[in-house]
Scaffold this motif. Structure first.
Motif, PDB file in Angstrom:
ATOM      1  N   LEU A 113       0.825  -1.200   0.000  1.00 20.86           N
ATOM      2  CA  LEU A 113       0.000   0.000   0.000  1.00 20.86           C
ATOM      3  C   LEU A 113       0.863   1.256   0.000  1.00 20.86           C
ATOM      4  N   SER A 114       0.563   2.174  -0.918  1.00 23.16           N
ATOM      5  CA  SER A 114       1.242   3.470  -0.939  1.00 23.16           C
ATOM      6  C   SER A 114       0.506   4.461  -0.046  1.00 23.16           C
ATOM      7  N   ASP A 115      -0.806   4.614  -0.275  1.00 23.64           N
ATOM      8  CA  ASP A 115      -1.609   5.562   0.493  1.00 23.64           C
ATOM      9  C   ASP A 115      -2.970   4.947   0.773  1.00 23.64           C
ATOM     10  N   VAL A 116      -3.618   5.433   1.821  1.00 25.72           N
ATOM     11  CA  VAL A 116      -5.016   5.108   2.123  1.00 25.72           C
ATOM     12  C   VAL A 116      -5.719   6.431   2.425  1.00 25.72           C
ATOM     13  N   ALA A 117      -6.879   6.647   1.793  1.00 21.18           N
ATOM     14  CA  ALA A 117      -7.557   7.938   1.963  1.00 21.18           C
ATOM     15  C   ALA A 117      -9.064   7.741   2.033  1.00 21.18           C
ATOM     16  N   ALA A 162      -2.234   8.035 -12.729  1.00 23.48           N
ATOM     17  CA  ALA A 162      -1.142   8.825 -12.148  1.00 23.48           C
ATOM     18  C   ALA A 162      -1.568   9.371 -10.787  1.00 23.48           C
ATOM     19  N   SER A 163      -0.726   9.140  -9.779  1.00 23.97           N
ATOM     20  CA  SER A 163      -1.009   9.647  -8.439  1.00 23.97           C
ATOM     21  C   SER A 163      -0.913  11.174  -8.427  1.00 23.97           C
ATOM     22  N   ARG A 164      -1.883  11.837  -7.776  1.00 27.24           N
ATOM     23  CA  ARG A 164      -1.875  13.301  -7.705  1.00 27.24           C
ATOM     24  C   ARG A 164      -0.965  13.825  -6.591  1.00 27.24           C
ATOM     25  N   ILE A 170      -0.072   4.241 -10.411  1.00 21.61           N
ATOM     26  CA  ILE A 170      -0.629   3.476  -9.291  1.00 21.61           C
ATOM     27  C   ILE A 170      -1.888   2.746  -9.729  1.00 21.61           C
ATOM     28  N   PHE A 171      -2.293   1.766  -8.904  1.00 20.55           N
ATOM     29  CA  PHE A 171      -3.592   1.128  -9.005  1.00 20.55           C
ATOM     30  C   PHE A 171      -4.425   1.594  -7.810  1.00 20.55           C
ATOM     31  N   ALA A 172      -5.675   1.963  -8.075  1.00 17.47           N
ATOM     32  CA  ALA A 172      -6.572   2.396  -7.011  1.00 17.47           C
ATOM     33  C   ALA A 172      -7.515   1.246  -6.669  1.00 17.47           C
ATOM     34  N   VAL A 173      -7.585   0.893  -5.384  1.00 14.62           N
ATOM     35  CA  VAL A 173      -8.473  -0.147  -4.883  1.00 14.62           C
ATOM     36  C   VAL A 173      -9.470   0.544  -3.946  1.00 14.62           C
ATOM     37  N   ALA A 190      -7.453   2.833  -1.448  1.00 11.95           N
ATOM     38  CA  ALA A 190      -6.039   2.521  -1.165  1.00 11.95           C
ATOM     39  C   ALA A 190      -5.316   2.420  -2.495  1.00 11.95           C
ATOM     40  N   THR A 191      -4.073   2.871  -2.522  1.00 13.61           N
ATOM     41  CA  THR A 191      -3.302   2.867  -3.771  1.00 13.61           C
ATOM     42  C   THR A 191      -2.137   1.901  -3.657  1.00 13.61           C
ATOM     43  N   ILE A 192      -1.867   1.219  -4.775  1.00 11.37           N
ATOM     44  CA  ILE A 192      -0.738   0.285  -4.885  1.00 11.37           C
ATOM     45  C   ILE A 192       0.127   0.760  -6.044  1.00 11.37           C
ATOM     46  N   ALA A 193       1.390   1.015  -5.789  1.00 18.38           N
ATOM     47  CA  ALA A 193       2.281   1.506  -6.842  1.00 18.38           C
ATOM     48  C   ALA A 193       2.532   0.414  -7.874  1.00 18.38           C
ATOM     49  N   SER A 194       2.546   0.807  -9.163  1.00 16.68           N
ATOM     50  CA  SER A 194       2.848  -0.152 -10.219  1.00 16.68           C
ATOM     51  C   SER A 194       4.231  -0.753 -10.021  1.00 16.68           C
TER      52      SER A 194
END
Length: 649
Positions: A113-117, A162-164, A170-173, A190-194
């Motif tokens: 996971l890169s980010d969770v928002a 593209a992540s802002r 990234i992939f958005a879940v 949640a985002t997962i980096a390619s």
């Protein structure tokens, strides 16, 4: 009427008449051997190519399966996190600023996971795992529009985008958030980096031209390694038009749409998520090793054919030697016949070189072989390979042992079963008659050996039963004490975990003792598998209590292991109507110590911590606090039935 003969046929017959039988035999042998070598080369080349292709198919299919599991676990981790957040917000819709710390902890816990928002119904990012929370509006994102317009609660995978915040691909879940009256309340994403996938894929060697692809079930290319392409529409490819319609996993030969190379491609469709994984290897790289082996075999075959004439000469010499041996085998002395007629045991005479010259008729009863089948052969051919070195050592010492030597060894009967023989050997010197020889008297002792082995196996089984719990298969308390004593001499630190199954009496009352036994066996298997990677030791302490010892583990490692163990027990999802959680849970108390160890004190402190975990509500892990133990030195009280909580101490 006379029939005229062609000149060539007459010349051939004249040559045949002059050629000796030995020369003809050698010529036929050379021809046959050359034909065999050529045939062997062709067969081996064909078979090795078939094996190379079969191994490639197996390996590529297995790799596709492994990569599919990797993708499943990657998105499943994000799925579990989002599901947990959705459940939390449903119970506590009013979120404060401290919720960002919870999101940050979830993102840090899972490396993918890169980010969770959290995005509200207007598209504004209200909470995030990054600091500070970026002032972004994601109402234009595809995943936001989808969840806003569709009331389903399924997990949505979007990307690559593209992540802002970082600009990375990234992939958005994401999952939909709803109010109490089922109206749209926003999105948790949640985002997962390619790079998480590409970094993992680059560790896999597929040879020149090999590739790995992760695709969406609708045909969109999510990521392709090593080209790192994405976004391409592959729905018109053979994979989506034909293969996936036939089977969710498969293997076939195709021309790659990426580089135009002919490749073997294995694919697997993930059942849990709308994803497809493919692994491709070029035909040239698959068969490169086979071609190299064929070239090497050709060189070896050429060398073999060069030596054919020498081998033919050696064969002729061996044939002559065989005739001589057969002549010697026909010579039987009278005293050997006398021994044969009057002895019940098997009598064997061998020359100093180990060749059997005489075998009594009683060998047919013991081994099922006639004496003629043994005479002229070396004794090492008949004896079990593991016993040959010991008998060779006896043969070396035999000349210096006037009283003879005894030995036991194994031989195989014609029926295929194995017999044990006890032999008395004596070295005999003679200036006349047969000359120096070794006389062996052999007796069948198979039944005695079988009885000895049965007694040994029974003793070993009894010893094992004394150290093992019969229900779970785990070591028992006696084995636990022995392990702690052994470990105390080498480990610098030690952690002892006491584990008790929560509400187990109610579980037994509901499902019966057979159900309780099944549950204990499941827990025993789980604990045994968990301690393997930690070089630890799991034992059944008694009843529904278990003990785990972790050598060289400090308090932090013990707590981490205990929490993972508690979570794994819940993941078994064994239903327990007697528990407030509805499933089988455990309470864990642990104590840590440094050398020198007092094992009794560690066990007692862990037991006190276990009762503390019970008093605090069960389904939790509690570390022993020696200071608190001293202050509360009263006797341990039985646990009281209290409502359990899901959090750990």
């Amino acid at each position: 009427m006379a029939v005229s003969m062609s000149p060539r046929l007459a010349l051939f017959r004249s040559w045949i008449g002059r050629v000796s039988t030995a020369t003809l035999v050698v010529a036929l042998f050379v021809t046959a051997l050359a034909a065999c070598v050529l045939g062997l080369m062709l067969w081996k080349g064909y078979d090795s190519r078939r094996i190379a292709l079969a191994q490639n198919e197996t390996g590529t299919r297995n790799l596709a399966q492994s990569l599919a599991e990797h993708a499943t676990h990657t998105f499943q981790g994000a799925d579990i996190v989002l599901d947990d957040i959705v459940a939390y917000i449903r119970l506590r819709p009013e979120l404060n600023a401290g919720f960002n710390e919870r999101l940050r902890a979830l993102a840090d816990h899972l490396p993918q996971l890169s980010d969770v928002a959290i995005v509200d119904a207007a598209g504004d990012v209200t909470h995030a795992s990054v600091t500070p929370v970026p002032p972004l509006n994601n109402a234009d994102r595809d995943y936001f529009r989808y969840h806003r317009d569709n009331p389903d609660q399924k997990l949505l995978i979007t990307g690559p985008i593209a992540s802002r915040t970082s600009g990375q691909s990234i992939f958005a879940v994401s999952r939909r958030l709803e109010t109490a009256d089922s109206r749209f309340a926003g999105v948790v994403v949640a985002t997962i980096a390619s790079d998480y996938f590409s970094d993992f894929y680059k560790t896999i060697d597929l040879g020149p031209g090999g590739s790995i692809s992760l695709l969406h079930s609708d045909g969109r290319l999510l990521i392709q390694w090593p080209s790192l392409q994405s976004g391409r529409d592959m729905s018109k490819s053979v994979l989506f038009q034909h293969e996936l319609r036939q089977s969710p996993d498969g293997f076939y030969l195709t021309v790659s749409p990426f580089d135009g190379l002919t490749k073997y491609l294995a694919y697997r469709q993930i059942s849990r998520y709308p994803l497809v994984v493919t692994v491709a290897r070029t035909k040239d790289s698959v068969l490169s090793g086979w071609r190299e082996a064929v070239r090497s075999d050709i060189a070896v075959a050429a060398a073999m054919l060069t030596c054919v004439v020498l081998l033919a000469a050696i064969l002729a010499a061996q044939l002559r030697r065989r005739q001589e041996v057969q002549h010697l085998l026909r010579e039987r002395d009278a005293h050997y016949r006398l021994i044969d007629a009057n002895m019940g045991d098997v009598i064997v005479l061998t020359d100093p070189g180990g060749i059997m010259r005489f075998v009594s008729m009683s060998v047919e009863t013991v081994l099922g072989l006639k004496p003629e089948q043994l005479i002229g052969r070396s004794w090492t051919e008949m004896v079990h390979a593991d016993d040959v070195p010991a008998l060779q050592a006896v043969a070396v010492r035999l000349r210096k042992s006037p009283a003879g030597l005894c030995a036991e060894f194994r031989m195989r009967r014609t029926e295929g079963d194995q017999v044990w023989l006890e032999a008395n050997f004596a070295y005999t010197r003679s200036d006349r008659g047969p000359g120096d020889c070794v006389v062996g008297t052999l007796r069948d002792v198979t039944q005695r050996k079988l009885m000895e082995q049965e007694v040994k196996a029974l003793n070993a089984r009894l010893a094992e039963l004394a150290r093992t719990d019969g229900l779970t298969g785990l070591p028992n308390r006696r084995s636990l004490d022995g392990f702690i004593s052994r470990t105390a001499t080498s480990a610098s630190t030690m952690a002892v975990l006491m584990i008790d199954v929560d509400d187990f009496k109610g579980f037994n009352d509901y499902f019966g003792h057979q159900g309780g036994d099944d549950a204990l066996r499941q827990l025993g298997n789980l604990f045994s598998s968990r301690v393997t990677g930690m070089h630890g030791f799991a034992a059944r302490y008694g009843g529904e209590e278990f003990t785990i010892v972790l050598p060289d583990a400090d308090a932090a490692a013990a707590m981490s292991f205990a929490e993972s163990l508690r979570t794994a027990v819940r993941a078994l999802a064994v239903r327990n109507p007697a528990s407030a959680h509805g499933c089988l849970t455990v309470s864990i108390g642990f104590a840590c110590g440094t050398a020198p160890f007092d094992s009794a004190l560690l066990l007692r402190e862990a037991d006190i911590a276990l009762y503390d975990a019970k008093r605090r509500g069960r389904d939790r892990c509690v570390a022993a606090e020696p200071a608190a133990f001293v202050a509360d030195a009263g006797p341990l009280q039985p646990e009281q039935e209290q409502p359990s909580t899901a959090s750990a101490s």
